[in-house]
Scaffold this motif. Structure first.
Motif, short mmCIF file in Angstrom:
data_model
loop_
_atom_site.label_atom_id
_atom_site.label_comp_id
_atom_site.label_asym_id
_atom_site.label_seq_id
_atom_site.Cartn_x
_atom_site.Cartn_y
_atom_site.Cartn_z
N SER A 1 -34.12 13.50 -31.58
CA SER A 1 -33.09 14.43 -31.11
C SER A 1 -32.42 13.90 -29.85
N CYS A 2 -33.04 14.09 -28.67
CA CYS A 2 -32.34 13.83 -27.41
C CYS A 2 -32.12 12.35 -27.14
N ARG A 3 -33.00 11.48 -27.60
CA ARG A 3 -32.97 10.03 -27.38
C ARG A 3 -33.07 9.67 -25.89
N GLN A 4 -33.60 10.60 -25.08
CA GLN A 4 -33.72 10.35 -23.65
C GLN A 4 -35.12 10.62 -23.11
N GLY A 5 -36.05 10.95 -24.00
CA GLY A 5 -37.44 11.06 -23.58
C GLY A 5 -37.87 12.39 -23.02
N PHE A 6 -37.17 13.50 -23.37
CA PHE A 6 -37.65 14.77 -22.83
C PHE A 6 -37.93 15.82 -23.90
N CYS A 7 -37.35 15.71 -25.11
CA CYS A 7 -37.52 16.80 -26.07
C CYS A 7 -38.80 16.68 -26.89
N GLY A 8 -39.32 15.47 -27.06
CA GLY A 8 -40.57 15.26 -27.78
C GLY A 8 -40.46 15.18 -29.29
N GLY B 1 -52.43 -1.10 -29.98
CA GLY B 1 -51.52 -1.57 -28.95
C GLY B 1 -51.37 -0.56 -27.83
N GLU B 2 -50.67 -0.97 -26.78
CA GLU B 2 -50.47 -0.13 -25.62
C GLU B 2 -48.98 0.15 -25.44
N ALA B 3 -48.68 1.38 -25.05
CA ALA B 3 -47.29 1.79 -24.87
C ALA B 3 -46.87 1.62 -23.41
N ASP B 4 -45.66 1.12 -23.22
CA ASP B 4 -45.01 1.07 -21.92
C ASP B 4 -44.20 2.36 -21.78
N ARG B 5 -44.78 3.35 -21.12
CA ARG B 5 -44.21 4.70 -21.11
C ARG B 5 -43.11 4.78 -20.05
N ARG B 6 -41.91 5.19 -20.49
CA ARG B 6 -40.74 5.15 -19.63
C ARG B 6 -40.11 6.52 -19.41
N SER B 7 -40.89 7.55 -19.58
CA SER B 7 -40.38 8.89 -19.36
C SER B 7 -41.50 9.77 -18.83
N PRO B 8 -41.20 10.66 -17.85
CA PRO B 8 -42.21 11.62 -17.41
C PRO B 8 -42.69 12.53 -18.54
#
Length: 343
Positions: A296-303, A312-319
């Motif tokens: 949906s949002c493509r910005q890392g806030f809606c989930g 593997g490990e994720a490089d998390r780029r959103s609060p």
């Protein structure tokens, strides 16, 4: 009164010490326990709403007024809130509330039609009066804070979260002004709702495309700058606003990836391994192979795009993407060369 000790602490009164001991002893004898806090049922803010009105606001822009089927009271909201709208196709989109927060019977949103977009805006423009849509919210990712001085900057449809903020600033008696930009006047919605005297309309065809320095020129220290619009406008404002002002902004498109590294994403259930280049998101690459993947949002806030990580490990780029067994594939990447997802 018992005098304090050298550190200012008062000694415990023997009488109250005795009372405390006696009371605790009674609790043990009677088998009394601490009160049990009852389970609080979480509030479900998912509901079906009816389209009460569709109104053309500008070129390719319509507003939709939504209400409960029984015309009942709706949850309250504040400037900056948005609704998640679940469309009949299964798409999920976010739209800023741009009406009056004191109106508890209706919500108003506005949508610009993007013929070359992902389809959500075209579907929204196809809704007619009487249609039913499922919504979730309201929720706020762009909160409006009480300040003495504001500069509002809106680009095109970015006026939607700004409009109720302007009204709130006016009610507060704050010193505010609005710069409203767009391609042409005909493309700018809600011009007739803006107060006169403090609004500068700046269109590309009359004044040229502004840069960030133009928009924040002369901003005084202590000003709260609220900005919503296209990514280039926001990036220009971010680069130009002085340290004495506070900047609050909301994008309606994802920010460009400027520091990404290429990696591979293995889709376990699909049996495919895809190469994600440095300048594209995992979501974009996965959509090329699996167009139905939820987002949906493509910005890392809606989930919406949260996906289980199997290896593997994720490089998390959103609060909004805390550490755990999943990742938001719209913004987060792999820390190593490969990550395996449950897709």
């Amino acid at each position: 009164m018992i005098p304090p000790d050298l550190r200012g602490r008062r000694k415990r009164d023997p009488f109250w010490v005795a009372v405390s001991v006696a009371f605790n002893g009674m609790q043990r004898v009677r088998g009394l326990r601490a009160p049990v806090i009852p389970y609080v049922e979480p509030v479900d803010r998912t509901r079906d709403l009816v389209v009460l009105e569709v109104r053309r606001e500008a070129e390719d822009v319509v507003s939709l007024r939504l209400g409960a089927p029984d015309r009942g009271v709706l949850p309250g909201w504040q400037p900056g809130c948005h609704l998640d709208v679940f469309l009949p196709s299964g798409r999920r989109r976010q739209y800023s509330l741009c009406g009056d927060p004191s109106d508890r019977r209706t919500y108003r949103i506005a949508v610009r039609r993007l013929p070359d977009g992902a389809g959500g805006s075209v579907e929204m423009h196809g809704l007619a009066k009487g249609a039913t849509v499922t919504v979730q919210g309201p929720r706020n990712a762009f909160p409006f804070l009480a300040r003495d001085r504001y500069l509002f900057i809106a680009g095109g449809i970015g006026i939607t979260p700004i409009l109720p903020m302007v009204a709130a600033a006016e009610r507060l008696g704050a010193d505010w002004r609005l710069i409203y930009t767009g391609r042409t006047r005909a493309s700018l919605p809600f011009l007739d709702e803006l107060p006169s005297g403090r609004v500068l309309i700046r269109t590309d065809d009359e004044h040229g495309v502004p840069d960030g320095a133009d928009l924040v020129e002369g901003v005084a220290d202590g000003t709260a700058v609220y900005c919503c619009g296209p990514a280039p406008m926001i990036d220009g404002v971010r680069a130009s606003v002085g340290e004495g002002a506070t900047l609050h902004y909301e994008r309606f498109a994802p920010a460009p990836i400027v520091d990404g590294r290429p990696f591979e994403v293995e889709l376990r259930r699909s049996g495919r391994t895809l190469a994600v280049p440095a300048d594209r998101s995992a979501l974009d690459v996965i959509r090329d192979e699996l167009p139905a993947v939820a987002y949906s949002c493509r910005q890392g806030f809606c989930g919406t795009c949260r996906t289980a990580v199997l290896a593997g490990e994720a490089d998390r780029r959103s609060p909004g993407d805390p550490d755990g067994g999943s990742m938001l594939i719209c913004v987060s990447r792999a820390t190593g060369g490969r990550i395996t997802l449950d897709l």
